[in-house]
Scaffold this active site. Structure first.
Site, PDB file in Angstrom:
ATOM      1  CG  HIS A   7      -2.043   0.999   1.118  1.00 13.62           C
ATOM      2  ND1 HIS A   7      -2.026   2.205   1.796  1.00 13.62           N
ATOM      3  CD2 HIS A   7      -3.192   0.986   0.386  1.00 13.62           C
ATOM      4  CE1 HIS A   7      -3.138   2.873   1.501  1.00 13.62           C
ATOM      5  NE2 HIS A   7      -3.859   2.160   0.649  1.00 13.62           N
ATOM      6  CB  CYS A   8       3.978   2.096   1.824  1.00 17.35           C
ATOM      7  SG  CYS A   8       3.409   1.603   3.452  1.00 17.35           S
ATOM      8  CB  ILE A   9       5.503   0.919  -2.930  1.00 14.93           C
ATOM      9  CG1 ILE A   9       4.823  -0.416  -3.218  1.00 14.93           C
ATOM     10  CG2 ILE A   9       6.497   0.796  -1.772  1.00 14.93           C
ATOM     11  CD1 ILE A   9       5.780  -1.497  -3.768  1.00 14.93           C
TER      12      ILE A   9
END
Lengths: 361, 361
Positions: free
Chosen positions: B352-354
């Site tokens: 999700h962060c990338i």
């Protein structure tokens, strides 16, 4: 990214003439202080004026090195798109894609680039970022690109969109470009990639042009069967003989469709020379000649045709209006916009050299 | 470039939930050797796998620093668009735009970014390239962007698309973000920019998360009125208390529409720790803790919802299948794709962060 499995010509692609409709114009923000005086600030102002003129009728995208992104974004009007992309200098005509189309799809021809002569007589080193620009633009636009095994700059060719290409022997046969290819092999590559039938060769380009005589600084295609060239009336000027020979070559040729070529003439500005003040503002470099008194390769032929508009360089108050008048006659119904262009000229080219059109399909 | 004259909310804009349709997903190519081990090569392989998984159902664009452009272009499949754009690291969720829409237009909210804590406890310096990414993406997409006067990362918020935002006090009230704003003022900024009615605050994020507790590493919105959180059954683990409090906060709240919130649970992987071999492959830096034995902030909640597909991290063979089963139950009709993600986890985040979605209008 993707390459065409066969040649673009075999797939039914052709390079449209510049007079055909454009989806947009791409430019590159100048910043190298060893080519553009005073930290490139006067050149940036001139590029802004060119971009604003074009954007009256055609969307403009400006690529910018990371270090200059914020400056470019703040200085340019918001309707001009600014995209970060690395380049070694700002000659979009020479480093951008030469687009071909089959009427349904658009494909960018991505020539090999060696900074106008590589290690033989190129203008700077390295040039790898410039060489990557064409494919990067195609990728952003969502178009395929096709890497061509030919060292070539977009400013060294002009097409009429109907099978004819104009170029110069001085540039395309120069030992610094494709010394391993014969003239016939170069013709073959051009024809296969751009969908051409015939190449018309002028002997050389403008006097003292550091590009080794790009055709776009001496000639422009007005429309199929009709061109305009830079003319020089002073028979003691070295340009006189060059223009005369170009004229003769054009008048004794027919184009791909068998038409005789109508040749119009634009006056030559100046001659113009770099002043001491101008030269003093440029960082020293090994490649480029930027000394006081150096003759500038100034030409009104270095204009851009875009949608319903001609954007041409204002170079010499003595001839600017005459040039405008001629262009207005040649392009009826087009707005003719002049932009002060000495700062662009000082970098070694002009409005045609710093722009590249993306054809509308 | 252009800013909205009034607040996005006043103009009828709202941030869609991640479960709504996507036009595309943007990612950023990892290359910093002081965060990603072995010159970022294993991380690049993991990012490629994530991009390929997403691209089965949604177009992916990868931004890349100039120095890595050719490498990324050659390693990624040709259907993934590669765009040169400078960034300090590769956390697209946190540096990309948070899009809002009024159903007709799409506008990117461009938060201020300070590398998860600026000079107080940020992870690296400088971070100016990261901070410029959101506006550059909007410009390429031809969308307006709106600079928000709030330091915020996209991973610190989750929306349901119907007026509710989930976040953590640990992050948004941290002294390294917006110390001059009260909780009410932060709520006001979020509501006005994202078109919200209600903020639901969890006390904190995952244990030992160097983002100061991003909500996206502990919770994901399944759909309006329904969330899933990372759960820990070991009451001696520091995560136990954190998850318990998050659960309690959610169960005692109603969302913007007055619904009780259904809370699902995902198992916690591990706990997982950096090995000596892994730590040895990372360049030394001042900001990031990458020493052997450091506990990793591993969570299955850090998955991406995209068109008809869930892309979730494979982190621990003991729980990977259980996580898949739960996600399959929560998202009927979605393909659930697991991607080996330890190399992403080592850099401090996960799938999700990338990633950052661009909503379809």
């Amino acid at each position: 990214m993707n390459n065409l499995s066969n040649s673009p010509k075999a797939n039914g692609f052709r390079m449209p003439g510049e007079h055909e409709p454009h989806a947009g114009i791409w430019m590159a923000w100048p910043d190298r202080a060893d080519n553009w005086r005073n930290g490139a600030k006067p050149a940036q102002e001139a590029f802004i004026k060119v971009a604003m003129a074009i954007s009256k009728t055609t969307p403009v995208t400006m690529i910018v090195n990371e270090s200059q992104y914020q400056n470019a974004r703040h200085r340019l009007p918001s309707d001009i798109k600014v995209v970060e992309m690395s380049a070694d200098d700002s000659w979009m005509r020479d480093i951008g894609p030469s687009y071909v189309t089959d009427g349904k799809e658009r494909v960018g021809i991505d020539w090999e680039f060696n900074a106008w002569g590589g290690l033989v007589d190129g203008l700077y080193y390295p040039w790898n970022k410039d060489d990557e620009v064409a494919a990067k633009i195609c990728e952003i636009l969502g178009d395929r690109s096709c890497r061509a095994p030919l060292i070539l700059e977009g400013g060294s060719i002009h097409t009429d969109g109907e099978g004819t290409l104009y170029t110069t022997e001085e540039c395309l046969l120069h030992p610094s470009r494709n010394p391993d290819l014969t003239k016939e092999e170069i013709e073959h590559q051009l024809k296969e990639h751009l969908g051409l039938e015939k190449i018309i060769w002028l002997p050389s380009g403008l006097y003292n042009d550091e590009t080794n005589g790009h055709v776009d600084n001496i000639l422009h295609v007005v429309k199929p069967g009709e061109v305009v060239i830079t003319w020089c009336n002073d028979e003691f000027d070295p340009q006189y003989e060059i223009s005369r020979k170009a004229y003769d070559a054009l008048c004794t040729e027919t184009d791909a469709k068998g038409r005789n070529i109508v040749v119009h003439k634009l006056p030559m500005p100046g001659p113009l020379f770099i002043t001491e003040e101008e030269a003093n503002g440029i960082d020293a470099s090994n490649g480029m000649e930027r000394t006081p008194g150096e003759r500038l390769a100034a030409s009104y032929a270095n204009f851009l045709i875009t949608n319903n508009q001609i954007v041409y360089p204002l170079l010499d108050a003595k001839y600017d209006e005459e040039a405008r008048h001629i262009l207005s006659e040649l392009f009826p119904g087009y707005e003719v916009t002049g932009v002060k262009a000495r700062e662009i000229l000082l970098g070694g080219g002009n409005i045609h050299c710093i722009t590249q059109q993306i054809p509308k399909i």
